[in-house]
Write a protein that holds these residues in place. Structure first.
Motif, PDB file in Angstrom:
ATOM      1  N   THR A   1      -8.628  18.837 -44.884  1.00  0.00           N
ATOM      2  CA  THR A   1      -7.554  18.520 -43.948  1.00  0.00           C
ATOM      3  C   THR A   1      -6.191  18.657 -44.599  1.00  0.00           C
ATOM      4  N   ILE A   2      -6.031  18.173 -45.839  1.00  0.00           N
ATOM      5  CA  ILE A   2      -4.749  18.150 -46.536  1.00  0.00           C
ATOM      6  C   ILE A   2      -4.855  19.045 -47.774  1.00  0.00           C
ATOM      7  N   LYS A   3      -3.969  20.014 -47.861  1.00  0.00           N
ATOM      8  CA  LYS A   3      -3.949  20.938 -48.992  1.00  0.00           C
ATOM      9  C   LYS A   3      -2.831  20.548 -49.956  1.00  0.00           C
ATOM     10  N   VAL A   4      -3.117  20.658 -51.260  1.00  0.00           N
ATOM     11  CA  VAL A   4      -2.171  20.300 -52.311  1.00  0.00           C
ATOM     12  C   VAL A   4      -1.838  21.555 -53.115  1.00  0.00           C
ATOM     13  N   SER A   5      -0.546  21.764 -53.395  1.00  0.00           N
ATOM     14  CA  SER A   5      -0.118  22.906 -54.207  1.00  0.00           C
ATOM     15  C   SER A   5       1.115  22.507 -55.001  1.00  0.00           C
ATOM     16  N   SER A   6       1.448  23.328 -56.011  1.00  0.00           N
ATOM     17  CA  SER A   6       2.652  23.120 -56.813  1.00  0.00           C
ATOM     18  C   SER A   6       3.449  24.414 -56.832  1.00  0.00           C
ATOM     19  N   ASP A   7       4.757  24.295 -57.017  1.00  0.00           N
ATOM     20  CA  ASP A   7       5.588  25.503 -57.000  1.00  0.00           C
ATOM     21  C   ASP A   7       5.495  26.274 -58.311  1.00  0.00           C
ATOM     22  N   ARG A   8       5.034  25.635 -59.410  1.00  0.00           N
ATOM     23  CA  ARG A   8       4.871  26.319 -60.684  1.00  0.00           C
ATOM     24  C   ARG A   8       3.679  25.735 -61.419  1.00  0.00           C
ATOM     25  N   ASN A   9       2.999  26.589 -62.158  1.00  0.00           N
ATOM     26  CA  ASN A   9       1.886  26.157 -63.003  1.00  0.00           C
ATOM     27  C   ASN A   9       1.611  27.290 -63.998  1.00  0.00           C
ATOM     28  N   PRO A  10       1.858  27.047 -65.311  1.00  0.00           N
ATOM     29  CA  PRO A  10       2.151  25.794 -65.996  1.00  0.00           C
ATOM     30  C   PRO A  10       3.625  25.403 -65.901  1.00  0.00           C
ATOM     31  N   VAL A  11       3.931  24.173 -66.402  1.00  0.00           N
ATOM     32  CA  VAL A  11       5.303  23.667 -66.451  1.00  0.00           C
ATOM     33  C   VAL A  11       5.545  23.067 -67.832  1.00  0.00           C
ATOM     34  N   LYS A  12       6.831  22.864 -68.158  1.00  0.00           N
ATOM     35  CA  LYS A  12       7.197  22.190 -69.406  1.00  0.00           C
ATOM     36  C   LYS A  12       7.256  20.678 -69.164  1.00  0.00           C
ATOM     37  N   GLN A  13       7.111  19.916 -70.252  1.00  0.00           N
ATOM     38  CA  GLN A  13       7.073  18.455 -70.114  1.00  0.00           C
ATOM     39  C   GLN A  13       8.384  17.909 -69.547  1.00  0.00           C
ATOM     40  N   ASP A  14       9.512  18.463 -69.933  1.00  0.00           N
ATOM     41  CA  ASP A  14      10.803  17.936 -69.492  1.00  0.00           C
ATOM     42  C   ASP A  14      11.359  18.687 -68.288  1.00  0.00           C
ATOM     43  N   GLU A  15      10.515  19.446 -67.578  1.00  0.00           N
ATOM     44  CA  GLU A  15      10.958  20.180 -66.396  1.00  0.00           C
ATOM     45  C   GLU A  15      10.386  19.531 -65.135  1.00  0.00           C
ATOM     46  N   SER A  16      11.210  19.425 -64.128  1.00  0.00           N
ATOM     47  CA  SER A  16      10.718  18.923 -62.850  1.00  0.00           C
ATOM     48  C   SER A  16      10.038  20.051 -62.082  1.00  0.00           C
ATOM     49  N   PHE A  17       9.130  19.690 -61.221  1.00  0.00           N
ATOM     50  CA  PHE A  17       8.474  20.663 -60.351  1.00  0.00           C
ATOM     51  C   PHE A  17       8.101  19.969 -59.049  1.00  0.00           C
ATOM     52  N   HIS A  18       7.708  20.772 -58.068  1.00  0.00           N
ATOM     53  CA  HIS A  18       7.413  20.239 -56.734  1.00  0.00           C
ATOM     54  C   HIS A  18       5.906  20.177 -56.507  1.00  0.00           C
ATOM     55  N   LEU A  19       5.456  19.060 -55.965  1.00  0.00           N
ATOM     56  CA  LEU A  19       4.094  18.918 -55.441  1.00  0.00           C
ATOM     57  C   LEU A  19       4.192  18.903 -53.917  1.00  0.00           C
ATOM     58  N   ILE A  20       3.429  19.787 -53.266  1.00  0.00           N
ATOM     59  CA  ILE A  20       3.493  19.908 -51.809  1.00  0.00           C
ATOM     60  C   ILE A  20       2.144  19.501 -51.219  1.00  0.00           C
ATOM     61  N   PHE A  21       2.177  18.529 -50.303  1.00  0.00           N
ATOM     62  CA  PHE A  21       0.992  18.089 -49.570  1.00  0.00           C
ATOM     63  C   PHE A  21       1.181  18.551 -48.124  1.00  0.00           C
ATOM     64  N   LYS A  22       0.257  19.405 -47.641  1.00  0.00           N
ATOM     65  CA  LYS A  22       0.423  20.027 -46.336  1.00  0.00           C
ATOM     66  C   LYS A  22      -0.790  19.735 -45.467  1.00  0.00           C
ATOM     67  N   SER A  23      -0.529  19.315 -44.220  1.00  0.00           N
ATOM     68  CA  SER A  23      -1.601  18.974 -43.289  1.00  0.00           C
ATOM     69  C   SER A  23      -1.345  19.625 -41.935  1.00  0.00           C
ATOM     70  N   THR A  24      -2.414  20.126 -41.323  1.00  0.00           N
ATOM     71  CA  THR A  24      -2.316  20.692 -39.978  1.00  0.00           C
ATOM     72  C   THR A  24      -2.929  19.761 -38.942  1.00  0.00           C
TER      73      THR A  24
END
Length: 577
Positions: free
Chosen positions: A50-73
């Motif tokens: 039902t709910i899909k999880v993705s990230s805008d980047r992978n891999p990432v650095k420890q001191d870098e921010s990134f986005h986690l996206i939770f998407k549901s239809t």
């Protein structure tokens, strides 16, 4: 197959009579414990989908921010619990959006939660299951690498970093070029120059959309603007990626007491470092006909799943798909070059389906061909194997992808005797024959008059357009003829690129028929390969002259041409973008 549909909201788990009554109603002789286990697994799978999880980047650095996206239809809870993330991640911000679409009266709703997070440690970290009401997501992992080493530039509030991977690529292989702008002040406007090169020709493709995120350098927070390109050097030797230029309007907060009243914007210009690529030639150990340097290459055959039934004289469609990681779609070869001819089959190839995807990790391409196979007679035969050699840039060695040979049985076609039908007697009414004959004559006369008027109009309009196109292409073909007669391979390449409106010789050859296609590939191999032979342009010019419209060849046979090939009679090649 028994289709079982359950309404989970109607189940009363506190009622001990519910389970046996429903089992009797469904007439399923199942053990109570086994049934409950299957039910729980099925419901868990439905939650995970039902709910899909993705990230805008992978891999990432420890001191870098990134986005986690939770998407549901589907309709899920509006108050998810993100607290399990706090074990390994710092949640910087979160927002929610809802999108509603109505297509043909059907309404669909999509909800999306976007979290900006930063990892607390390095390693392969688990993004745990997140609860949305009664539903949960499936845990996933993300790779967190050690932070970047601090540089002298990190002491500045605005600086550029560039990197190319790898810096010693093979000719025509993919190089990922990354540009990052770090800034710790307010930017009103900024512009970056496009990559430029010296020392050789390079094909450039931008990868995906630009990214923006936050990071830290030596404990100092920075905002980052990141852009990536895929580069394909077209010849071996040293090629320099020239410095990237940045021009930006910045506001430095010198005195916060005046609320930016005296902090007027000013222009800053920066230049990145130049990077030298040492491009390696085609290795002598590579024995294939087509140079294919890729990170990965796969070949799929629809006959792998189920072998269809073959009948004498009836076509069967075979679908072959070649997928590559790190190649342009123009580099993927035709399957005809690797198919072996058989006496008992006729094979016809449909127009190929080409696909090129610019992902942020690199270029992905695919070529799909549908081949009609027609057996000529009944019997047992073998479809030969298809083998495609390629160069694995990850292991630095030649590899071969293969579709194995397949044994097939062709069944004879049963001929049905013709069925004789009794003729139908049509009774005509003579009272209306004369009326319809006159009506048909009027319609036919009007159609002929319209056709003559349209022909005269098109004849008058087409002549100047044709003459204009002839003048536009004349200079390119004369240049090509001169370069071929002088055996000048470099000038011949430039003339072909101008004629074909293309970026590379390989791209032009894909749109040419034999023998011109083979001669262009020989020229490409001479320029970028390791052959020590001298190149002769007479063969390419002869093949180029044969690449003409039929009307031009008739004119030359009738004495209207100059005998050596009238440049004005050659049709220009316009490639699809």
């Amino acid at each position: 197959m028994v289709k079982l549909t359950l309404n989970l909201n109607a189940i009363s788990w506190g009622n001990p009579l519910w389970l046996p009554l429903n089992l009797m109603a469904l007439t399923l002789n199942l053990n109570k414990t086994l049934f409950l286990f299957i039910l729980l697994v099925a419901s868990a799978n439905s939650f995970a989908e039902t709910i899909k999880v993705s990230s805008d980047r992978n891999p990432v650095k420890q001191d870098e921010s990134f986005h986690l996206i939770f998407k549901s239809t589907d309709s899920v809870a509006d108050s998810p619990d993100f607290s399990p993330l706090e074990k390994d991640f710092e949640i910087l911000s979160q927002n929610q959006s809802t999108q509603i679409q109505i297509i043909n009266g059907q309404q669909s709703r999509t909800k999306e939660w976007t979290l900006t997070v930063m990892a607390k440690r390095t390693g392969n970290l688990t993004i745990p299951a997140i609860t949305f009401g009664q539903e949960q997501t499936t845990p996933t992992t993300i790779s967190v690498q050690a932070p970047e080493k601090t540089t002298e530039k990190a002491q500045e509030p605005l600086y550029l970093e560039v990197e190319a991977t790898p810096e010693t690529p093979y000719v025509q292989s993919q190089v990922i070029y990354k540009i990052r702008l770090f800034y710790a002040l307010k930017l009103q406007a900024a512009s970056l120059s496009e990559p430029s090169f010296s020392g050789g020709e390079v094909l450039v493709k931008q990868l995906g959309k630009d990214r923006q995120y936050q990071t830290q350098r030596d404990g100092k927070p920075f905002s980052v603007f990141e852009r990536k390109y895929a580069l394909f050097p077209q010849q071996s030797g040293t090629i320099t990626i020239e410095a990237i230029n940045l021009q930006a309007q910045v506001i430095e907060n010198r005195d916060p007491r005046f609320n930016n009243f005296f902090n007027q914007p000013h222009i800053k210009r920066l230049r990145s470092n130049a990077i030298k690529l040492e491009v390696k030639p085609i290795p002598s150990t590579f024995k294939g006909k087509n140079w294919l340097p890729a990170n990965a290459l796969t070949l799929k055959d629809n006959f792998s799943d189920t072998l269809p039934e073959f009948k004498e004289g009836e076509p069967v469609t075979r679908t072959l798909t070649l997928s590559a990681d790190g190649l342009t779609v123009g580099q993927l070869p035709e399957f005809m070059k690797f198919r072996k001819n058989t006496e008992n089959f006729k094979q016809y190839t449909d127009q190929p389906k080409l696909n090129e995807l610019m992902t942020y990790q690199g270029l992905k391409s695919a070529r799909q061909e549908k081949i009609a196979i027609i057996p000529s007679k009944a019997g047992e035969y073998t479809l030969p194997a298809i083998e495609i050699p390629w160069w694995n840039t990850q292991t630095n060695e030649m590899a071969i992808i293969k579709v194995p040979a397949r044994s097939i049985k062709v069944v004879a076609t049963t001929v049905q005797p013709p069925v004789t039908l009794a003729p139908k007697v049509i009774v005509q009414d003579n009272n209306y024959n004369g009326y319809y004959e006159r009506l048909h004559f009027i319609f036919a006369f009007g159609w002929i008059v319209t056709l003559i008027a349209w022909w005269r109009t098109m004849r008058g309009n087409n002549k100047p357009i044709y003459q204009e196109k002839q003048r536009d292409k004349k200079i390119d073909i004369k240049t090509l003829k001169k370069a071929c007669h002088n055996n000048n391979a470099v000038e011949t390449k430039e003339a072909l690129l101008a004629w074909g409106k293309a970026h590379s010789l390989g791209e032009i050859s894909l749109h040419c028929a034999e023998p011109l296609q083979a001669e262009i590939q020989r020229l490409n191999q001479f320029l970028y390969g390791n052959s020590g032979e001298n190149w002769q342009g007479a063969h390419l010019w002869k093949a180029f002259k044969a690449h003409q419209p039929e009307k031009v060849r008739k004119k030359q046979r009738n004495g209207d041409g100059d005998g050596d090939g009238d440049e004005d009679g050659l049709a220009p090649l316009y490639l699809k973008s």
